[in-house]
Design a protein around this motif. Structure first.
Motif, PDB file in Angstrom:
ATOM      1  N   ARG A 252       0.849  -1.206   0.000  1.00 18.56           N
ATOM      2  CA  ARG A 252       0.000   0.000   0.000  1.00 18.56           C
ATOM      3  C   ARG A 252       0.870   1.235   0.000  1.00 18.56           C
ATOM      4  O   ARG A 252       0.503   2.262  -0.530  1.00 18.56           O
ATOM      5  N   ALA A 253       2.037   1.109   0.646  1.00 24.52           N
ATOM      6  CA  ALA A 253       2.971   2.237   0.707  1.00 24.52           C
ATOM      7  C   ALA A 253       4.382   1.679   0.671  1.00 24.52           C
ATOM      8  O   ALA A 253       4.603   0.501   0.971  1.00 24.52           O
ATOM      9  N   ALA A 254       5.322   2.525   0.264  1.00 22.70           N
ATOM     10  CA  ALA A 254       6.728   2.125   0.234  1.00 22.70           C
ATOM     11  C   ALA A 254       7.568   3.290   0.735  1.00 22.70           C
ATOM     12  O   ALA A 254       7.175   4.456   0.592  1.00 22.70           O
ATOM     13  N   ILE A 255       8.715   2.954   1.350  1.00 15.31           N
ATOM     14  CA  ILE A 255       9.683   3.983   1.760  1.00 15.31           C
ATOM     15  C   ILE A 255      11.000   3.663   1.071  1.00 15.31           C
ATOM     16  O   ILE A 255      11.610   2.621   1.321  1.00 15.31           O
ATOM     17  N   MET A 256      11.421   4.567   0.186  1.00 16.16           N
ATOM     18  CA  MET A 256      12.586   4.345  -0.669  1.00 16.16           C
ATOM     19  C   MET A 256      13.802   5.070  -0.091  1.00 16.16           C
ATOM     20  O   MET A 256      13.731   6.264   0.181  1.00 16.16           O
ATOM     21  N   ASN A 257      14.905   4.329   0.082  1.00 15.57           N
ATOM     22  CA  ASN A 257      16.106   4.933   0.686  1.00 15.57           C
ATOM     23  C   ASN A 257      17.050   5.478  -0.397  1.00 15.57           C
ATOM     24  O   ASN A 257      18.198   5.097  -0.482  1.00 15.57           O
ATOM     25  N   ASP A 258      16.537   6.418  -1.166  1.00 17.65           N
ATOM     26  CA  ASP A 258      17.299   6.961  -2.293  1.00 17.65           C
ATOM     27  C   ASP A 258      18.222   8.102  -1.851  1.00 17.65           C
ATOM     28  O   ASP A 258      18.135   8.597  -0.729  1.00 17.65           O
ATOM     29  N   GLY A 259      19.119   8.508  -2.769  1.00 20.02           N
ATOM     30  CA  GLY A 259      19.997   9.653  -2.521  1.00 20.02           C
ATOM     31  C   GLY A 259      19.627  10.818  -3.428  1.00 20.02           C
ATOM     32  O   GLY A 259      18.692  10.738  -4.223  1.00 20.02           O
ATOM     33  N   THR A 260      20.367  11.917  -3.317  1.00 16.59           N
ATOM     34  CA  THR A 260      20.026  13.111  -4.101  1.00 16.59           C
ATOM     35  C   THR A 260      20.197  12.861  -5.602  1.00 16.59           C
ATOM     36  O   THR A 260      19.574  13.521  -6.415  1.00 16.59           O
ATOM     37  N   ARG A 261      21.075  11.904  -5.938  1.00 13.37           N
ATOM     38  CA  ARG A 261      21.234  11.512  -7.352  1.00 13.37           C
ATOM     39  C   ARG A 261      21.446  10.008  -7.433  1.00 13.37           C
ATOM     40  O   ARG A 261      22.307   9.520  -8.142  1.00 13.37           O
ATOM     41  N   LYS A 262      20.645   9.293  -6.677  1.00 10.73           N
ATOM     42  CA  LYS A 262      20.751   7.833  -6.647  1.00 10.73           C
ATOM     43  C   LYS A 262      19.355   7.258  -6.466  1.00 10.73           C
ATOM     44  O   LYS A 262      18.694   7.513  -5.463  1.00 10.73           O
ATOM     45  N   GLY A 263      18.912   6.479  -7.447  1.00  4.87           N
ATOM     46  CA  GLY A 263      17.600   5.860  -7.368  1.00  4.87           C
ATOM     47  C   GLY A 263      16.485   6.796  -7.797  1.00  4.87           C
ATOM     48  O   GLY A 263      16.694   7.987  -8.008  1.00  4.87           O
ATOM     49  N   GLY A 264      15.304   6.227  -7.901  1.00  9.35           N
ATOM     50  CA  GLY A 264      14.156   7.002  -8.351  1.00  9.35           C
ATOM     51  C   GLY A 264      14.138   7.192  -9.857  1.00  9.35           C
ATOM     52  O   GLY A 264      13.502   8.118 -10.362  1.00  9.35           O
ATOM     53  N   GLU A 265      14.820   6.306 -10.594  1.00 13.29           N
ATOM     54  CA  GLU A 265      14.788   6.403 -12.051  1.00 13.29           C
ATOM     55  C   GLU A 265      13.363   6.130 -12.560  1.00 13.29           C
ATOM     56  O   GLU A 265      12.572   5.465 -11.884  1.00 13.29           O
ATOM     57  N   PRO A 266      13.076   6.616 -13.784  1.00 10.16           N
ATOM     58  CA  PRO A 266      11.734   6.401 -14.348  1.00 10.16           C
ATOM     59  C   PRO A 266      11.274   4.938 -14.275  1.00 10.16           C
ATOM     60  O   PRO A 266      10.114   4.669 -13.948  1.00 10.16           O
ATOM     61  N   PHE A 267      12.160   3.981 -14.540  1.00 11.79           N
ATOM     62  CA  PHE A 267      11.767   2.561 -14.496  1.00 11.79           C
ATOM     63  C   PHE A 267      11.149   2.200 -13.150  1.00 11.79           C
ATOM     64  O   PHE A 267      10.091   1.565 -13.061  1.00 11.79           O
ATOM     65  N   THR A 268      11.835   2.604 -12.086  1.00 14.51           N
ATOM     66  CA  THR A 268      11.357   2.285 -10.737  1.00 14.51           C
ATOM     67  C   THR A 268      10.037   2.983 -10.442  1.00 14.51           C
ATOM     68  O   THR A 268       9.112   2.379  -9.885  1.00 14.51           O
ATOM     69  N   MET A 269       9.975   4.259 -10.798  1.00 16.21           N
ATOM     70  CA  MET A 269       8.771   5.027 -10.479  1.00 16.21           C
ATOM     71  C   MET A 269       7.564   4.448 -11.217  1.00 16.21           C
ATOM     72  O   MET A 269       6.471   4.339 -10.655  1.00 16.21           O
ATOM     73  N   LEU A 270       7.772   4.048 -12.475  1.00 18.77           N
ATOM     74  CA  LEU A 270       6.672   3.436 -13.232  1.00 18.77           C
ATOM     75  C   LEU A 270       6.285   2.097 -12.610  1.00 18.77           C
ATOM     76  O   LEU A 270       5.100   1.779 -12.477  1.00 18.77           O
ATOM     77  N   SER A 271       7.276   1.307 -12.219  1.00 21.57           N
ATOM     78  CA  SER A 271       6.990  -0.019 -11.677  1.00 21.57           C
ATOM     79  C   SER A 271       6.190   0.080 -10.381  1.00 21.57           C
ATOM     80  O   SER A 271       5.156  -0.582 -10.220  1.00 21.57           O
ATOM     81  N   ILE A 272       6.635   0.918  -9.459  1.00 24.37           N
ATOM     82  CA  ILE A 272       5.955   0.973  -8.158  1.00 24.37           C
ATOM     83  C   ILE A 272       4.590   1.646  -8.277  1.00 24.37           C
ATOM     84  O   ILE A 272       3.614   1.208  -7.670  1.00 24.37           O
ATOM     85  N   HIS A 273       4.505   2.696  -9.096  1.00 23.95           N
ATOM     86  CA  HIS A 273       3.226   3.414  -9.181  1.00 23.95           C
ATOM     87  C   HIS A 273       2.168   2.658  -9.985  1.00 23.95           C
ATOM     88  O   HIS A 273       0.997   3.012  -9.928  1.00 23.95           O
ATOM     89  N   THR A 274       2.580   1.614 -10.721  1.00 21.53           N
ATOM     90  CA  THR A 274       1.577   0.800 -11.412  1.00 21.53           C
ATOM     91  C   THR A 274       1.281  -0.490 -10.652  1.00 21.53           C
ATOM     92  O   THR A 274       0.541  -1.346 -11.133  1.00 21.53           O
ATOM     93  N   SER A 275       1.839  -0.627  -9.456  1.00 23.45           N
ATOM     94  CA  SER A 275       1.543  -1.798  -8.637  1.00 23.45           C
ATOM     95  C   SER A 275       0.098  -1.706  -8.145  1.00 23.45           C
ATOM     96  O   SER A 275      -0.298  -0.686  -7.568  1.00 23.45           O
TER      97      SER A 275
END
Ligand SMILES: [Zn+2]
Ligand SMILES: [Zn+2]
Length: 366
Positions: A252-275
């Motif tokens: 239902r929710a996720a907490i992502m341990n990303d950095g200022t320029r690490k993680g959160g790429e479009p692939f990930t954002m599309l994958s999690i938001h279409t779950s």
């Protein structure tokens, strides 16, 4: 301590007892360690598990931030520390942390399989000193960490996975037909991964398990049941977060341990938001790799940078190749840092709070 008055000592004791006595929730602090990982769990009776200890190049800063969370939880020791794998953004603050608080058990996947001078040095000299007067455990899939109110299962370690599905899992995973393989280095797939159950609340932290390990765990049938909250997400990097995992977990929710320029790429954002059924993504940082096009609303994001840029570019930035020359450094964040805290109830409901702005949301029991 020697200069503390008896009164001050009594107050400290009352403070920690107070925090422990009044707690009825499983509390989870996702600590900002600048694109590394440090996630602290505190059970209702005050038992504690820390997954990872932050960055080597920022060890004092990151250990300090973990100590802030430990103090907030009223801890006087950390019962179990899991080092998911031997990357410097996961074990880097461990020696520094051990100076500040007693650690009773050190858990890992076994020897480093990705030789690196500083890491091997740490494993040969520093690490054995840390666990000399504590317990040292090499985790195997299926192992449990003994906790009073919480069922903590190791589901993957050293590239091996559970032999049979966890209760409630085992269903066919429709995403397996669309899987796109991916791996990135030797150590990420070795990560110690944990599945955590507290009453009807379920959460998972997979360390940095890569796409191929996600497939191994979830295809053709899922070894893991669905969760309420998905933790870590390998910093939100696209080498993980395939729909075979992100969709099958039905968080239902996720907490992502990303950095200022690490993680959160479009692939990930599309994958999690279409779950299916997914509601909210909480993030440690704004990431340049999302850009405004893919980023989460700011109220769900815990940390900025020391010098905030005037505006986040709309287009996502491509991640610089590892070791690329002439790339400007990522935006720096050494100043005041904020955690995201999740508090789970036995009935399966949970509340997530952003320490930076106080924004909080409660997810009712399903
Ligand atoms: Zn930060
Ligand atoms: Zn990592």
């Amino acid at each position: 301590m020697r200069t503390m008055s008896a009164f001050a000592v009594a107050l400290c004791l009352l403070g920690s007892l107070g925090a422990a006595a009044s707690r009825t929730t499983l509390d989870i602090y996702v600590v900002d360690v600048e694109g590394g990982n440090a996630t602290l769990f505190v059970t209702p009776s005050g038992e504690s598990v820390l997954i990872d200890s932050g960055n080597a190049n920022g060890a004092v800063r990151d250990a300090g931030r973990i100590m802030d969370a430990a103090r907030d939880a009223g801890l006087t020791q950390i019962d179990h520390v899991i080092t998911t794998h031997w990357h410097a953004d996961h074990f880097g603050g461990l020696a520094e942390l051990a100076k500040g608080i007693p650690i009773k058990e050190f858990i890992d996947h076994g020897p480093n399989v990705q030789p690196a001078a500083a890491t091997d040095q740490f494993l040969q000299t520093t690490y054995p000193r840390l666990y000399a007067s504590a317990k040292h455990t090499v985790a195997k899939p299926g192992d449990r960490i003994a906790l009073k109110e919480v069922d903590w299962r190791i589901v993957s370690s050293a590239g091996e996975i559970l032999k049979s599905p966890l209760p409630g899992a085992g269903g066919k995973n429709a995403e397996c037909a669309n899987f796109k393989p991916g791996d990135n280095n030797a150590e990420d797939p070795m990560s110690v991964a944990s599945f955590i159950t507290f009453g009807r609340f379920r959460t998972v932290h997979l360390g940095d398990l890569t796409r191929n390990m996600e497939f191994k765990l979830m295809c053709p049938a899922a070894m893991l049941p669905t969760v309420d909250l998905f933790l870590g997400m390998h910093h939100g990097q696209e080498s993980s977060n395939s729909p075979v995992m992100d969709h099958a977990l039905r968080p239902r929710a996720a907490i992502m341990n990303d950095g200022t320029r690490k993680g959160g790429e479009p692939f990930t954002m599309l994958s999690i938001h279409t779950s299916p059924g997914f509601e909210d993504l909480w993030q440690m940082h704004f990431s340049l790799l999302s850009g405004q096009e893919y980023t989460t609303p700011g109220m769900f994001i815990a940390n900025g940078t020391d010098e905030a840029p005037a505006a986040m570019p709309i287009a996502p930035m491509a991640a610089p190749a590892p070791g690329a020359q002439g790339v400007p450094p990522a935006p720096v964040h050494n100043g005041k840092a904020y955690w995201i805290k999740a508090s789970a109830e036995r009935d399966g409901s949970f509340t997530v709070t952003n320490q930076r702005n106080g924004f909080s949301k409660t997810y009712a029991a399903r």
